[in-house]
Design a protein around this motif. Structure first.
Motif, mmCIF file in Angstrom:
data_model
loop_
_atom_site.group_PDB
_atom_site.id
_atom_site.type_symbol
_atom_site.label_atom_id
_atom_site.label_comp_id
_atom_site.label_asym_id
_atom_site.label_seq_id
_atom_site.Cartn_x
_atom_site.Cartn_y
_atom_site.Cartn_z
ATOM 1 N N MET A 165 48.238 34.833 -0.934
ATOM 2 C CA MET A 165 49.205 33.997 -0.230
ATOM 3 C C MET A 165 49.218 32.551 -0.732
ATOM 4 O O MET A 165 48.182 31.980 -1.072
ATOM 5 N N MET A 166 50.407 31.963 -0.724
ATOM 6 C CA MET A 166 50.525 30.518 -0.912
ATOM 7 C C MET A 166 50.094 29.855 0.396
ATOM 8 O O MET A 166 50.667 30.139 1.452
ATOM 9 N N ASN A 167 49.101 29.013 0.329
ATOM 10 C CA ASN A 167 48.516 28.422 1.528
ATOM 11 C C ASN A 167 49.309 27.203 1.994
ATOM 12 O O ASN A 167 49.761 26.387 1.187
ATOM 13 N N LYS A 168 49.439 27.064 3.292
ATOM 14 C CA LYS A 168 50.148 25.908 3.844
ATOM 15 C C LYS A 168 49.301 24.648 3.769
ATOM 16 O O LYS A 168 49.826 23.548 3.579
ATOM 17 N N ILE A 169 47.995 24.806 3.934
ATOM 18 C CA ILE A 169 47.101 23.641 3.898
ATOM 19 C C ILE A 169 46.642 23.435 2.461
ATOM 20 O O ILE A 169 45.678 24.042 1.995
ATOM 21 N N THR A 170 47.355 22.583 1.755
ATOM 22 C CA THR A 170 47.068 22.330 0.354
ATOM 23 C C THR A 170 47.446 20.901 0.005
ATOM 24 O O THR A 170 48.398 20.355 0.582
ATOM 25 N N PRO A 171 46.733 20.292 -0.927
ATOM 26 C CA PRO A 171 47.120 18.954 -1.361
ATOM 27 C C PRO A 171 48.533 18.902 -1.934
ATOM 28 O O PRO A 171 49.145 17.839 -1.989
ATOM 29 N N LYS A 172 49.061 20.058 -2.327
ATOM 30 C CA LYS A 172 50.388 20.110 -2.946
ATOM 31 C C LYS A 172 51.508 20.417 -1.951
ATOM 32 O O LYS A 172 52.657 20.590 -2.351
ATOM 33 N N PHE A 173 51.183 20.491 -0.649
ATOM 34 C CA PHE A 173 52.199 20.886 0.331
ATOM 35 C C PHE A 173 53.372 19.900 0.348
ATOM 36 O O PHE A 173 54.536 20.298 0.371
ATOM 37 N N ILE A 174 53.066 18.606 0.339
ATOM 38 C CA ILE A 174 54.136 17.604 0.359
ATOM 39 C C ILE A 174 54.996 17.717 -0.899
ATOM 40 O O ILE A 174 56.225 17.631 -0.840
#
Length: 248
Positions: A165-174
């Motif tokens: 899964m692509m995680n929602k909590i990631t430094p790249k979310f923004i």
């Protein structure tokens, strides 16, 4: 050669039928995997900017699935061009691929030597327990009825469900959402990003009455970070395995 020509004919006919029926807007919305501008270049992402990420994603998926010694066959739904479907054989698992996109499957048939099926993951055309496990790798994020999809996966996969899964909590979310806002990344427009916690909540709803365990791990951390995999819900990608305990 005859088999390849036959498969090409089937895919081409399916493409024509889908477009004629207006199914480019599957699930009532436009999806990137019905656009050849996106699907024709899909493999290039893994050969370029995601090469390192792919290595770690496969590593965590192997760790999770290999713990269940019952899994020898697997159906990967949302297989796309079979980037991961081709890989399962490297860890001793016989894989079959399924996808709803004829554009993805038209590439898959030239890259993958195993069986492929074009179908909707909400209605898998297989008998109960046809495979030892079901796999979803960066595709579950696009389902509007995830509970129904998990129930189908639990019906067809006897021993478990593995999910990348692509995680929602990631430094790249923004960055992901900024790209989406400016129309720079079509792959995220209809994606729903989960965390291990929110995904487990969906799994629990779908599998009421079943006995199972859930294990997950996260990767996709910055290259400079001292670790590249851990059991905290932070990172670009997490692998999760649902292991059924109520079957022999």
């Amino acid at each position: 050669m005859e088999k390849e020509k036959s498969a090409t004919h089937v895919i081409a006919k399916a493409q024509s039928g889908l477009l004629h029926q207006g199914l480019k807007n599957w699930q009532g919305r436009k999806e990137w995997f019905f656009n050849r501008e996106n699907t024709d270049t899909y493999e290039l992402y893994y050969e370029g900017p995601y090469k390192r990420a792919e290595k770690w994603q496969k590593k965590v998926l192997e760790q999770l699935v290999s713990q269940d010694k019952r899994v020898n066959t697997l159906l990967e739904f949302g297989c796309g061009t079979t980037r991961f479907t081709r890989w399962w054989a490297e860890i001793g698992i016989e894989a079959t691929g399924g996808d709803i996109s004829p554009f993805m499957l038209s590439q898959a048939m030239h890259r993958f030597g195993g069986d492929l099926v074009m179908a909707d993951s909400h209605h898998m055309p297989f008998k109960d327990h046809s495979f030892d496990a079901l796999a979803f790798v960066t595709t579950f994020e696009y389902y509007k009825d995830p509970v129904k999809v998990i129930r189908e996966a639990a019906r067809v996969g006897k021993y478990g469900i593995v999910m990348g899964m692509m995680n929602k909590i990631t430094p790249k979310f923004i960055r992901r959402r900024t790209q989406q806002f400016f129309g720079k990344n079509p792959f995220y427009e209809t994606a729903r990003f989960y965390t291990p916690k929110t995904l487990i909540a969906v799994i629990d709803e779908a599998l009421k009455g079943r006995k199972y365990t859930v294990e997950w791990t996260t990767t996709g951390l910055p290259k400079w970070f001292p670790v590249q995999q851990w059991n905290l819900p932070v990172g670009d990608f997490f692998g999760l395995y649902v292991q059924f305990k109520d079957v022999d």
